[in-house]
Design an enzyme around this catalytic site. Structure first.
Site, mmCIF file in Angstrom:
data_model
loop_
_atom_site.group_PDB
_atom_site.id
_atom_site.type_symbol
_atom_site.label_atom_id
_atom_site.label_comp_id
_atom_site.label_asym_id
_atom_site.label_seq_id
_atom_site.Cartn_x
_atom_site.Cartn_y
_atom_site.Cartn_z
ATOM 1 N N GLY A 95 0.818 -1.208 0.000
ATOM 2 C CA GLY A 95 0.000 0.000 0.000
ATOM 3 C C GLY A 95 0.844 1.245 0.000
ATOM 4 C CG ASN A 96 -0.560 4.595 -1.388
ATOM 5 O OD1 ASN A 96 -1.332 5.313 -0.768
ATOM 6 N ND2 ASN A 96 -0.928 3.958 -2.504
ATOM 7 N NE ARG A 97 5.296 6.574 4.533
ATOM 8 C CZ ARG A 97 5.532 6.035 5.730
ATOM 9 N NH1 ARG A 97 4.644 6.196 6.692
ATOM 10 N NH2 ARG A 97 6.630 5.350 5.956
#
Length: 397
Positions: free
Chosen positions: A206-208
């Protein structure tokens, strides 16, 4: 301090408006509550008077010497009607003036916001839809109702949005005192958040991205009169008032939702941070850690380029806006991406430690193929959202 007239219609959702009133007064606004006579069957006059600090009247004959049916509308900075019942929407659309609230609506020269709440069948009736379109064509903001539990066991579209989100609409309209309603009647699709690509039933890539920028764009578009579909990927935020929210998790789920929602839309904004890659192989069981061996490498494959596909599929006149998060050489990478994607506008912002992701502020450069870059200094994400919609509205015109 802004002067707000809070109109209250005769619906069971009136009890939720007490919380909206509290938020308005605690933020320093001077609020006069103007209920319909039947609205007082749901929440009584003493409650509204105590929460607002002003006496409450429903008829033009109350305090005649002060001419309240004219004065309230003339002096208001905002008229906010919640819940706006089917009956009240019909009266407002046809210019009827049988009580203090409908008289105030006719004399108001400030922004007017309606937050409808009613049963699904009433909301979807052709008469109600026609009245809503009439009000929007005159510059009023009509917030789309939420879907959910209604009176009794019924569920569906028609639920009054939560007070916190309605207050955000009021705040956005007051912030833009010159709010033109330039997106009135426009269909807008926005993606927000960040995708997650499953490795096994427990882990993902995923990412932030928090979704804050996409949600700011959605709130602002709704406050400017748009009908908003928000495709939300793994966002832990309440649904913005006036939006239809569709949930997605992976890039493929987001792709399907965006393609479906974008059909016939006037504007598409790809704010979501889509994972560039996903695991080639999904494990049906949790991958165990071995004490004696290193884990097997995770082979990655490319995810679909959703923005580029939306550009290829777009209909005539549709405006498409992309977002690009870069850590270095921001303008260079941004210009290359704009040319590669083919969208009308690309909002490029620098990300990294304590920059953009998960923060309430943002700074960006808006790039187009046919105009000079527009620099947006660091500030609230809603400020960037307003700049984006200003540029979009100019293109729509």
């Amino acid at each position: 301090m802004s002067r707000i007239v809070l109109g209250v219609g005769a619906g069971i959702a009136a009890y939720k408006v007490c919380d909206l009133l509290r938020r308005m007064t605690e933020s320093g606004h001077d609020v006069h509550v103007v209920p319909t006579a039947d609205a007082l069957r749901f929440v009584g006059e003493p409650t509204w008077a105590a929460l607002s600090g002003h006496p409450v009247a429903t008829e033009v004959w109350d305090g005649v010497s002060e001419v309240p049916h004219v004065r309230l509308g003339q002096q208001a900075d905002l008229v906010f009607v919640a819940p706006a019942t089917a009956d009240l929407l019909a009266k407002a659309a046809h210019g009827l003036a049988g009580d203090l609230l409908t008289n105030t609506l006719l004399t108001a020269r400030c922004p007017v916001v309606f937050a409808p709440a009613m049963h699904t069948e009433m909301w979807e009736h052709p008469a109600t839809r026609a009245n809503v379109e009439t009000l929007r064509s005159r510059g009023a903001v009509v917030v789309e109702p939420a879907s959910g539990r209604l009176t009794g066991a019924d569920s569906g579209p028609g639920r009054l949005p939560e007070p916190a989100e309605l207050f955000e609409v009021a705040r956005r309209v007051l912030t833009r005192g010159d709010l033109p309603g330039d997106l009135a009647g426009r269909r807008v699709v926005i993606s927000a958040g960040g995708t997650r690509e499953a490795i096994d039933p427990v882990r993902f890539i995923g990412n932030r991205s928090s979704g804050l920028q996409g949600y700011a764009l959605a709130r602002t578009a709704a406050a400017r009169g748009a009908r908003v579909t928000l495709v939300s990927a793994n966002v832990a935020l309440p649904d913005p008032a006036g939006t239809q929210t569709v949930r997605a998790s992976s890039a493929e789920e987001l792709r399907k939702a965006m393609i479906e929602a974008a059909d016939g839309a006037d504007v598409v904004v790809m704010t979501a941070a889509v994972a560039d890659f996903r695991p080639a192989d999904y494990r049906d069981f949790k991958i165990k850690k071995s004490e004696s061996a290193e884990p097997e490498p995770i082979r990655l494959v490319k995810n679909p380029d959703i923005l580029a596909e939306l550009v290829r599929r777009r209909g005539a006149g549709q405006v498409i806006v992309g977002f690009a998060a870069e850590t270095d050489n921001v303008l260079e990478h941004g210009r290359a991406k704009l040319a590669r994607k083919g969208c009308d506008m690309l909002v490029v912002n620098q990300v990294g430690a304590d920059l953009a992701f998960g923060r309430p502020d943002n700074a960006a450069v808006v790039l187009t193929a046919d105009a000079a870059p527009v620099e947006v200094p660091r500030g609230p994400k809603e400020a960037l959202a307003d700049v984006v919609w200003d540029l979009v509205a100019a293109r729509l015109e």
